[in-house]
Design an enzyme around this catalytic site. Structure first.
Site, PDB file in Angstrom:
ATOM      1  N   ARG A 129      37.031  60.855  22.914  1.00 60.70           N
ATOM      2  CA  ARG A 129      36.147  61.259  24.019  1.00 60.70           C
ATOM      3  C   ARG A 129      34.922  60.356  24.180  1.00 60.70           C
ATOM      4  NH1 ARG A 129      37.268  66.510  21.734  1.00 60.70           N
ATOM      5  NH2 ARG A 129      39.058  67.380  22.833  1.00 60.70           N
ATOM      6  N   LYS A 151      32.240  50.437  35.703  1.00 65.45           N
ATOM      7  CA  LYS A 151      33.508  50.887  36.291  1.00 65.45           C
ATOM      8  C   LYS A 151      34.637  50.413  35.396  1.00 65.45           C
ATOM      9  CE  LYS A 151      32.830  51.228  41.273  1.00 65.45           C
ATOM     10  NZ  LYS A 151      33.201  50.632  42.581  1.00 65.45           N
ATOM     11  N   GLU A 193      33.375  36.509  44.340  1.00 69.76           N
ATOM     12  CA  GLU A 193      32.471  37.644  44.077  1.00 69.76           C
ATOM     13  C   GLU A 193      31.009  37.188  44.092  1.00 69.76           C
ATOM     14  OE1 GLU A 193      33.620  40.729  44.058  1.00 69.76           O
ATOM     15  OE2 GLU A 193      35.531  40.867  42.993  1.00 69.76           O
ATOM     16  N   LYS A 235      23.641  43.157  41.496  1.00 66.89           N
ATOM     17  CA  LYS A 235      24.510  44.265  41.084  1.00 66.89           C
ATOM     18  C   LYS A 235      23.709  45.311  40.300  1.00 66.89           C
ATOM     19  CE  LYS A 235      28.876  45.852  39.588  1.00 66.89           C
ATOM     20  NZ  LYS A 235      30.281  45.620  39.315  1.00 66.89           N
ATOM     21  N   GLU A 245      28.725  55.598  42.810  1.00 69.47           N
ATOM     22  CA  GLU A 245      29.210  55.256  44.148  1.00 69.47           C
ATOM     23  C   GLU A 245      29.262  56.451  45.095  1.00 69.47           C
ATOM     24  OE1 GLU A 245      32.223  52.119  44.278  1.00 69.47           O
ATOM     25  OE2 GLU A 245      33.024  53.056  46.074  1.00 69.47           O
ATOM     26  N   ARG A 249      26.637  51.853  46.465  1.00 66.52           N
ATOM     27  CA  ARG A 249      27.496  51.008  45.616  1.00 66.52           C
ATOM     28  C   ARG A 249      28.782  50.596  46.321  1.00 66.52           C
ATOM     29  NH1 ARG A 249      28.742  51.402  39.117  1.00 66.52           N
ATOM     30  NH2 ARG A 249      30.119  49.599  39.081  1.00 66.52           N
ATOM     31  N   ASN A 253      32.043  46.668  47.503  1.00 73.59           N
ATOM     32  CA  ASN A 253      33.471  46.517  47.764  1.00 73.59           C
ATOM     33  C   ASN A 253      33.756  45.792  49.069  1.00 73.59           C
ATOM     34  OD1 ASN A 253      34.453  47.680  45.417  1.00 73.59           O
ATOM     35  ND2 ASN A 253      34.164  49.738  46.229  1.00 73.59           N
ATOM     36  N   HIS A 256      37.155  44.321  49.804  1.00 70.07           N
ATOM     37  CA  HIS A 256      38.102  44.894  48.838  1.00 70.07           C
ATOM     38  C   HIS A 256      39.157  45.793  49.477  1.00 70.07           C
ATOM     39  CE1 HIS A 256      35.196  43.260  46.073  1.00 70.07           C
ATOM     40  NE2 HIS A 256      35.817  43.726  45.008  1.00 70.07           N
ATOM     41  N   HIS A 260      42.495  44.682  48.219  1.00 74.16           N
ATOM     42  CA  HIS A 260      43.357  45.498  47.352  1.00 74.16           C
ATOM     43  C   HIS A 260      44.746  45.661  47.976  1.00 74.16           C
ATOM     44  CE1 HIS A 260      39.876  47.591  44.952  1.00 74.16           C
ATOM     45  NE2 HIS A 260      40.072  46.345  44.594  1.00 74.16           N
ATOM     46  N   HIS A 273      42.709  38.528  41.953  1.00 75.52           N
ATOM     47  CA  HIS A 273      41.813  39.516  42.557  1.00 75.52           C
ATOM     48  C   HIS A 273      40.755  38.827  43.435  1.00 75.52           C
ATOM     49  CE1 HIS A 273      39.384  43.108  43.017  1.00 75.52           C
ATOM     50  NE2 HIS A 273      38.340  42.446  42.558  1.00 75.52           N
TER      51      HIS A 273
HETATM   52  P1  NAD Z   1      41.536  38.257  34.404  1.00 73.42           P
HETATM   53  O1  NAD Z   1      40.916  39.197  33.496  1.00 73.42           O
HETATM   54  O2  NAD Z   1      43.001  38.390  34.664  1.00 73.42           O
HETATM   55  O3  NAD Z   1      41.239  36.776  33.885  1.00 73.42           O
HETATM   56  C1  NAD Z   1      41.732  35.688  34.618  1.00 73.42           C
HETATM   57  C2  NAD Z   1      42.574  34.733  33.737  1.00 73.42           C
HETATM   58  O4  NAD Z   1      41.703  33.891  33.006  1.00 73.42           O
HETATM   59  C3  NAD Z   1      43.463  35.404  32.728  1.00 73.42           C
HETATM   60  O5  NAD Z   1      44.668  34.708  32.627  1.00 73.42           O
HETATM   61  C4  NAD Z   1      42.656  35.290  31.433  1.00 73.42           C
HETATM   62  O6  NAD Z   1      43.456  35.336  30.287  1.00 73.42           O
HETATM   63  C5  NAD Z   1      42.036  33.934  31.617  1.00 73.42           C
HETATM   64  N1  NAD Z   1      40.795  33.684  30.912  1.00 73.42           N
HETATM   65  C6  NAD Z   1      39.771  34.551  30.708  1.00 73.42           C
HETATM   66  N2  NAD Z   1      38.731  33.904  30.178  1.00 73.42           N
HETATM   67  C7  NAD Z   1      39.103  32.622  30.028  1.00 73.42           C
HETATM   68  C8  NAD Z   1      38.454  31.469  29.540  1.00 73.42           C
HETATM   69  N3  NAD Z   1      37.172  31.475  29.188  1.00 73.42           N
HETATM   70  N4  NAD Z   1      39.147  30.304  29.486  1.00 73.42           N
HETATM   71  C9  NAD Z   1      40.444  30.249  29.917  1.00 73.42           C
HETATM   72  N5  NAD Z   1      41.101  31.302  30.416  1.00 73.42           N
HETATM   73  C10 NAD Z   1      40.433  32.468  30.472  1.00 73.42           C
HETATM   74  O7  NAD Z   1      40.845  38.279  35.858  1.00 73.42           O
HETATM   75  P2  NAD Z   1      39.327  38.372  36.320  1.00 73.42           P
HETATM   76  O8  NAD Z   1      39.264  37.613  37.575  1.00 73.42           O
HETATM   77  O9  NAD Z   1      38.399  38.055  35.239  1.00 73.42           O
HETATM   78  O10 NAD Z   1      39.145  39.931  36.625  1.00 73.42           O
HETATM   79  C11 NAD Z   1      39.891  40.562  37.626  1.00 73.42           C
HETATM   80  C12 NAD Z   1      39.951  42.037  37.321  1.00 73.42           C
HETATM   81  O11 NAD Z   1      38.638  42.566  37.335  1.00 73.42           O
HETATM   82  C13 NAD Z   1      40.755  42.848  38.312  1.00 73.42           C
HETATM   83  O12 NAD Z   1      41.616  43.696  37.632  1.00 73.42           O
HETATM   84  C14 NAD Z   1      39.703  43.619  39.083  1.00 73.42           C
HETATM   85  O13 NAD Z   1      40.181  44.837  39.565  1.00 73.42           O
HETATM   86  C15 NAD Z   1      38.637  43.796  38.053  1.00 73.42           C
HETATM   87  N6  NAD Z   1      37.301  44.014  38.605  1.00 73.42           N
HETATM   88  C16 NAD Z   1      36.594  45.075  38.149  1.00 73.42           C
HETATM   89  C17 NAD Z   1      35.305  45.287  38.588  1.00 73.42           C
HETATM   90  C18 NAD Z   1      34.481  46.397  38.007  1.00 73.42           C
HETATM   91  O14 NAD Z   1      33.400  46.679  38.534  1.00 73.42           O
HETATM   92  N7  NAD Z   1      34.919  47.003  36.935  1.00 73.42           N
HETATM   93  C19 NAD Z   1      34.736  44.423  39.541  1.00 73.42           C
HETATM   94  C20 NAD Z   1      35.489  43.347  39.990  1.00 73.42           C
HETATM   95  C21 NAD Z   1      36.784  43.146  39.520  1.00 73.42           C
HETATM   96  N1  GLY Z   2      32.875  45.752  41.969  1.00 72.39           N
HETATM   97  C1  GLY Z   2      32.450  46.923  42.638  1.00 72.39           C
HETATM   98  C2  GLY Z   2      31.567  47.811  41.836  1.00 72.39           C
HETATM   99  O1  GLY Z   2      31.276  47.568  40.698  1.00 72.39           O
HETATM  100  O2  GLY Z   2      31.139  48.819  42.329  1.00 72.39           O
END
Ligand code: NAD
Ligand code: GLY
Length: 370
Positions: A129, A151, A193, A235, A245, A249, A253, A256, A260, A273
């Site tokens: 939890r 998030k 982003e 942010k 949100e 917030r 998006n 998005h 999405h 993404h």
């Molecule tokens: P990802 O986590 O898939 O990383 C991208 C690629 O880069 C992967 O293949 C990873 O293994 C590689 N990688 C990571 N660090 C590296 C490094 N330093 N050197 C070499 N390779 C490296 O993708 P991302 O773009 O980082 O994140 C996308 C995800 O984030 C999506 O799932 C999206 O929904 C989520 N997201 C969440 C929020 C939130 O607020 N929580 C906001 C935006 C996006």
């Molecule tokens: N990336 C959108 C949020 O964090 O709200």
């Protein structure tokens, strides 16, 4: 004698959430420096959650740096890719925690991009939890967005990030050195982003990105530090006002809703993404123009910047029917009404519904023919 530390925190951005406040530390050489981790809660055990790509690059460095803070440091390397942001992969984290008999003080370290960060955060929210976790983002996208604000989620085959929780980390450490190993396509995805923050919140920042886009693409260290800092500041300002949100917030998006749909429609992992968000912003800009909120010159200006960042600006040929069907499964949709983040004037965003015929026009204008 141990070597002198070359680590430096260049910027610290606070996330103000009362007793759940935490800092984002942005700098160079942070990952492998023991001083970076002094604020992490004391715990007998720690689990570094990473993936098969990032583990060989950075896990040993982090493990060494935190080994003095925990009696045992375990590592679990998840399969890499958006298509693995699933229940099955999430369970690998719980398997590791239970196999090592981790207690409720165990600290999880999310070492990787947004996929690892979102899944680790969700696992931390659920295990016993709730256990503490730390974000160690290693992609540009994760440093400027996903690691900040709490998030956490996994995907469902029918919708992106549909299963998750709001759960804040204790610390975010953005080591800019890790960006050196990031493939170019992933770097561009992160720039989407960064660009996002301009039209929704800060026109001065948009102009700064335009002036410096080539230097950013060349990963100039000073420019990168500023881009990560300013993105995190914006942010942090939004999250402090609307953590869960209920209003503001949602502006984060921007792009998005269309984005999405692109990700889910093509199959997770086909478009990155950030690529989907970049193209989704172009579509949301056209929608804003059709709603009479911004002019064609502004749409063209931001589209040109997205293109210069190496991102696609023409959407895939899913067909209007499929786009609309996919956008029904969006967290902003209420009583079947799809809502979009639009630019209501340069530097400001709002959430609005739009007539279906107008959305169809935007899809026809911005996407390849089905
Ligand atoms: P990802 O986590 O898939 O990383 C991208 C690629 O880069 C992967 O293949 C990873 O293994 C590689 N990688 C990571 N660090 C590296 C490094 N330093 N050197 C070499 N390779 C490296 O993708 P991302 O773009 O980082 O994140 C996308 C995800 O984030 C999506 O799932 C999206 O929904 C989520 N997201 C969440 C929020 C939130 O607020 N929580 C906001 C935006 C996006
Ligand atoms: N990336 C959108 C949020 O964090 O709200």
């Amino acid at each position: 004698m141990p070597a002198a530390s070359t680590a430096s925190v260049l910027h610290q951005v606070p996330i103000e959430l009362g007793d759940r406040s935490y800092p984002i530390n942005i700098g160079a050489g942070l990952l492998g420096d023991t001083a970076t981790w002094t604020g992490v809660p004391a715990a007998a055990q720690a689990l570094i959650v990473t993936n098969t790509t990032v583990a060989p690059l950075y896990a040993a460095q982090l493990e060494r740096a935190i080994s003095g803070r925990h009696q045992a440091v375990h590592v679990v390397a998840l399969p890499d890719g958006e298509e693995h942001k699933t229940w099955q992969t999430l369970n690998l984290i719980f398997d590791a925690l239970l196999q090592k008999a981790c207690d409720r003080k165990t600290v999880l370290y999310a070492l990787g991009g947004g996929v690892v960060g979102d899944m680790t955060g969700f696992a931390a929210a659920c295990y016993m939890r709730g256990v503490p976790f730390v974000q160690v983002p290693t992609t540009l996208l994760a440093q400027v967005d996903s690691s900040v604000g709490g998030k956490t989620a996994i995907n469902h085959p029918l919708g992106k990030n549909m299963i998750g929780a709001f759960y804040q980390p204790r610390l975010v450490v953005c080591d800019l050195d890790t960006l050196a190993t990031l493939p170019a396509r992933e770097f561009s995805a992160g720039l989407a982003e960064v660009i996002k923050y301009g039209p929704i919140a800060d026109m001065e920042f948009l102009a700064w990105i335009e002036t410096n886009i080539q230097g950013l693409m060349d990963r100039d260290a000073t420019l990168m530090a500023h881009a990560v800092r300013r993105s995190c500041e914006i942010k942090a300002w939004v999250v402090a006002q609307d953590e869960r949100e209920s209003g503001l917030r949602a502006n984060l998006n921007f792009g998005h809703t269309f984005g999405h749909a692109i990700e889910a429609g093509l199959g997770y992992g086909q478009w990155l993404h950030g690529e989907a968000v970049g193209c989704g912003m172009v579509m949301a800009l056209h929608l804003s123009q059709r709603l009479g909120l911004v002019d064609a010159a502004f749409v063209q200006r931001v589209t040109a910047l997205i293109e210069r960042a190496g991102l696609p600006v023409v959407g895939p040929a899913l067909g209007a029917h499929r786009y609309l069907e996919l956008m029904q499964v969006d967290k902003k949709t209420e009583a079947g009404e799809i809502k979009f983040v639009v630019i209501d004037r340069p530097g400001s965003a709002a959430v609005r519904p739009a007539p279906e015929a107008m959305v169809r026009e935007v899809i026809a204008r911005c996407c390849s023919a089905a």
